[in-house]
Motif scaffolding. Structure first.
Motif, mmCIF file in Angstrom:
data_model
loop_
_atom_site.group_PDB
_atom_site.id
_atom_site.type_symbol
_atom_site.label_atom_id
_atom_site.label_comp_id
_atom_site.label_asym_id
_atom_site.label_seq_id
_atom_site.Cartn_x
_atom_site.Cartn_y
_atom_site.Cartn_z
ATOM 1 N N GLN A 1 -3.356 11.435 5.048
ATOM 2 C CA GLN A 1 -3.969 10.132 5.308
ATOM 3 C C GLN A 1 -5.428 10.282 5.750
ATOM 4 N N LEU B 1 0.840 -1.203 0.000
ATOM 5 C CA LEU B 1 0.000 0.000 0.000
ATOM 6 C C LEU B 1 0.871 1.249 0.000
ATOM 7 N N LEU B 2 0.245 2.388 -0.227
ATOM 8 C CA LEU B 2 1.010 3.636 -0.352
ATOM 9 C C LEU B 2 1.726 4.045 0.930
ATOM 10 N N ASP B 3 1.029 3.926 2.061
ATOM 11 C CA ASP B 3 1.597 4.495 3.286
ATOM 12 C C ASP B 3 2.725 3.674 3.871
ATOM 13 N N GLN B 4 2.955 2.509 3.299
ATOM 14 C CA GLN B 4 4.065 1.687 3.781
ATOM 15 C C GLN B 4 5.308 1.861 2.895
ATOM 16 N N PHE C 1 5.277 -2.287 12.169
ATOM 17 C CA PHE C 1 4.199 -3.279 12.084
ATOM 18 C C PHE C 1 4.619 -4.555 12.796
ATOM 19 N N LEU D 1 -2.733 3.387 10.799
ATOM 20 C CA LEU D 1 -2.161 4.723 10.594
ATOM 21 C C LEU D 1 -2.698 5.682 11.648
ATOM 22 N N CYS E 1 4.261 9.599 -1.494
ATOM 23 C CA CYS E 1 4.272 8.754 -0.293
ATOM 24 C C CYS E 1 5.661 8.187 -0.002
#
Ligand code: HEM
Ligand code: SF4
Lengths: 167, 550
Positions: free
Chosen positions: B22, A114-117, B161, B39, A143
């Motif tokens: 976000q 995904l983008l935020d990672q 994570f 997030l 990002c």
């Protein structure tokens, strides 16, 4: 795998195919194009695959990259699968491949990317990203660069901020 | 205390911009609920029973007056005019609107505050002793190490994570542990080796929640320069091998138990051997640079005000009690450490209004070099108060509700928000705390009972640390009805232990009586100077059981 993002944010066509692990009793079916196969199977068929620049490997998040030992640079591409974006094992795998085993060729993030990672992935050493297709690939460049620097040393910066501050 | 430089400021601003982006994507549906979840959690934002809840980080519990004033303004402008001090030395807002959170974060960033990693499966805010730097019995000031850990753990690309949330605490005193380090994922005790070199004894795998555990020592001495590389090794082993199939088994304590502490330590050492000398190894200069932010305030050269205080005590009994209970000795002659207990009966433990936040800011400016600390018992500390001004301070705080002289007594209850605010609760906890406070409102009797930790949680998640209360109260749900289970003998100090369950649970209205019976047994059985915990450990749980279930 049509479009892949590069660490500089550019988007390119790409034709590496990810070959799933064959089911019990079935054999590996390699397509007639560049292919990424499960790393343990590559090792098992080492004599057969070695020297081919159209065969790379992939690790799943629970796999141990240690199995490749010093052979990593015989591979043009290593991919790491994120079965779920919230499974963070792939970040450790990437750093180990880069920092412990000195892998210098293309390291690719695949799966639930995904983008935020993306920026975390970049910092841990991934240099191409197969974004999940429903995500807006045009936002990738931004990002990848939300942060202009990080506190820690990682594969992108070998000098942690505390050392940079001291100098 | 630590002050941001350009790097910190830039990273903080970029974080706010990122979260704004976000949040916009979440509001337009571009980010799915489950994708936004981690997030927003990493920005402190929960979605709760009544509204979102925002948890604001207070690194190692320290704040400046201007920060308190900004918090006060934020609670007024974006919330209902009050906030809550938590057992993790943080501050929570209970009613912000989701759309406002990026603005709140921007306001916080202006005063060098943030909500980074106050929730989610990442490395959380590092906690420590609220008396750091002001006590004479510490090996070294732990705060610089906490700040070093804060920076290293902030947006760590490899560990955002993890299988589960991850908490680190640091303690520096040999005599006591005010940071409960043995019930953290990593607990660091500052120590010196035989040669006098500074380092850490490392506990790993403590924690509360569903499977409470005291963290075993996995390394007796870790040299200070190796702090970050060793933490990185522990986290990497956990990230790779911690269980991800079951949320309740995902904490590092389960991995440590499965591998045994020795087995786990071996894996960490093997990993560490590779990265020990990497650029992440600290340098003396880097440590000194951070230490320079935690130098002593501009203390006056004073003598202890022993005679003055004796006189003032003699004339004012209430002041005398407050001095005895809420004021601690200080490393500097003529100074004292003051704890303002936020435990006035009728106010939920830890709750503060916007006006009170401003009062605290004024007190900090007036009496303690403009700084305060939040404690994991949900109280506030003024660490550097002149002894000759204690009376004046006391006279100022009594009318505003901070003069309750009950520190460490039975009514200094640690209590989570429970069913009044928390969607996960099995039962309310605030009314239980209040009922017990009302029952034990005789201060002389309370003082006679000595130090007793009473901790209340509204569910197994243990936000109120019930497992490590000398008396622990846990809200349980039985067929839709609220009941309370009691455990005895827990401790979060150097002698850390997990309390033992007394027996079947009780209805809420019975709780004050039940606690009174437990206390009666202690009063009957104690000898001399024994604390509640001493007596419990000597006589065991049986006499308590017999009395309570008679
Ligand atoms: C009202 C919103 C809150 C929610 C939804 C919430 C949720 C949770 C959850 C789910 C856990 C369990 C994690 C686990 O099993 O490891 C937990 C643990 C914890 N919470 Fe909260 N919490 C809330 C408020 C608070 C407050 C107000 C405090 C402080 C007073 C607090 C302090 C803690 C602590 C210290 C733990 C850790 C226990 C341990 O070591 O395992 N929480 N919380
Ligand atoms: S212990 Fe349970 S009820 Fe209390 S705040 Fe934590 S999650 Fe909520």
């Amino acid at each position: 795998m049509p479009n892949v993002i590069y660490r500089d944010g550019s988007i390119r066509q790409d034709n590496w195919i990810l070959v799933a692990r064959p089911a019990e009793g079935e054999s590996l079916d390699i397509p007639h194009q560049p292919a990424l196969i499960p790393a343990d199977l590559w090792l098992a068929g080492y004599e057969h695959f070695t020297g081919r620049d159209d065969i790379g490997v992939w690790f799943d998040s629970h796999d141990e990259p240690e199995i490749l030992g010093g052979k990593v640079n015989e591979l043009p591409v290593i991919a790491v699968n994120f079965p779920k974006f919230s499974d963070g094992r792939g970040y450790s795998i990437a750093r180990l491949l880069r920092e412990r085993f000195g892998f210098a060729n293309e390291l690719r993030a695949v799966g639930d990317v995904l983008l935020d990672q993306l920026q975390f992935m970049k910092r841990c050493g991934f240099d191409t990203y197969a974004l999940r297709p429903d995500k807006d690939i045009n936002k990738a460049a931004r990002c990848l660069n939300f942060f202009s620097q990080g506190y820690q040393a990682a594969t992108d910066t070998h000098v942690p901020l505390f050392r940079r501050r001291a100098s | 205390m630590y002050v941001y430089d350009d790097h910190d400021r830039q990273i903080a601003a970029e974080r706010v911009a990122q979260f704004r982006d976000q949040t916009e994507r979440a509001l337009t549906g571009e980010l799915a609920e489950e994708e936004f979840l981690p997030l927003r959690l990493q920005n402190g934002l929960y979605v709760q029973r009544l509204a979102p809840m925002l948890r604001i980080a207070v690194p190692y519990g320290m704040m400046r007056a201007e920060q308190l004033r900004r918090l006060a303004r934020i609670t007024r402008d974006y919330d209902k005019g009050y906030a809550h001090f938590t057992t993790r030395q943080n501050v929570q807002l209970n009613w912000p609107a989701l759309e406002d959170v990026p603005d709140i974060l921007a306001e916080l960033a202006e005063v060098e505050m943030h909500a980074n990693q106050t929730s989610g499966n990442c490395i959380r805010n590092t906690t420590t002793d609220q008396f750091s730097g002001a006590q004479s019995d510490e090996i070294a000031d732990p705060r610089p190490y906490c700040e070093i850990i804060r920076q290293w753990s902030t947006f760590h690309p490899e560990f955002a994570f993890l299988p589960r949330k991850f908490k680190v605490a640091v303690n520096a005193s040999e005599k006591t542990d005010r940071a409960a380090i043995q019930v953290h994922d990593i607990g660091l005790q500052l120590v010196r080796d035989e040669s006098g070199a500074l380092g850490f004894r490392v506990h790993v795998g403590g924690g509360l929640g569903r499977t409470p555990m005291v963290g075993p020592v996995i390394r007796e001495f870790l040299p200070e320069l190796d702090l970050l590389t060793y933490l990185e090794a522990v986290l990497r082993v956990y990230n790779r091998y911690g269980r991800r199939d079951n949320k309740f088994k995902a904490r590092i304590k389960i991995l440590v138990k499965a591998l045994t502490p020795e087995g786990f330590a071996e894996k960490v050492e093997a990993e560490w051997a590779h990265i020990k000398d990497s650029p992440t190894r600290l340098t003396p200069e880097a440590i000194q640079r951070i230490q320079a932010y935690f130098t002593e305030p501009d203390y006056a050269l004073l003598d202890n005000a022993t005679e003055l205080l004796a006189e003032q005590r003699f004339e004012n009994r209430a002041f005398d009690q407050w001095l005895t209970h809420n004021v601690d000795t200080h490393k500097k002659p003529g100074y004292a450490i003051v704890t303002l207990t936020m435990k006035k009966t009728g106010t939920p433990p830890g709750d503060v209004t916007d006006r009170q936040l401003e009062h605290i800011a004024d007190l900090a400016d007036e009496f303690s070099f403009g700084e305060i600390r939040v404690t994991h018992q949900q109280n506030v500390v003024l660490a550097d108060v002149r002894q000759d001004r204690l009376l004046e301070l006391w006279q100022t705080i009594v009318p505003i509700g901070f003069g309750t002289a009950n520190l460490n007594t039975l009514t200094d209850v640690i209590c989570c928000p429970g069913g009044d605010y928390c969607a996960l609760a099995n039962a309310k906890s605030i009314p239980v705390a209040e009922a017990i406070q009302r029952r034990f409102d005789n201060l002389d009797y309370l003082y006679d009972l000595g130090d007793i930790d009473l901790n209340i949680s509204g569910c197994m998640n243990a936000c109120g640390h019930h497992h490590v209360g000398n008396i622990g109260v846990l809200g349980v749900d039985k067929k839709g009805e609220e009941f309370y289970q009691i455990s005895l003998g827990g401790s979060s100090h150097h002698d850390a232990s997990i309390g033992k369950i007394l027996g079947p649970s009780f209805a809420r209205e019975d709780m004050p009586d039940v606690v009174a019976k437990i206390i009666d047994v202690y009063v009957d059985k104690r000898t001399g100077e024994e604390t509640f915990l001493d007596t419990y450990r000597r006589v065991g749980i049986v006499p308590f059981k017999e009395r309570v279930y008679a």
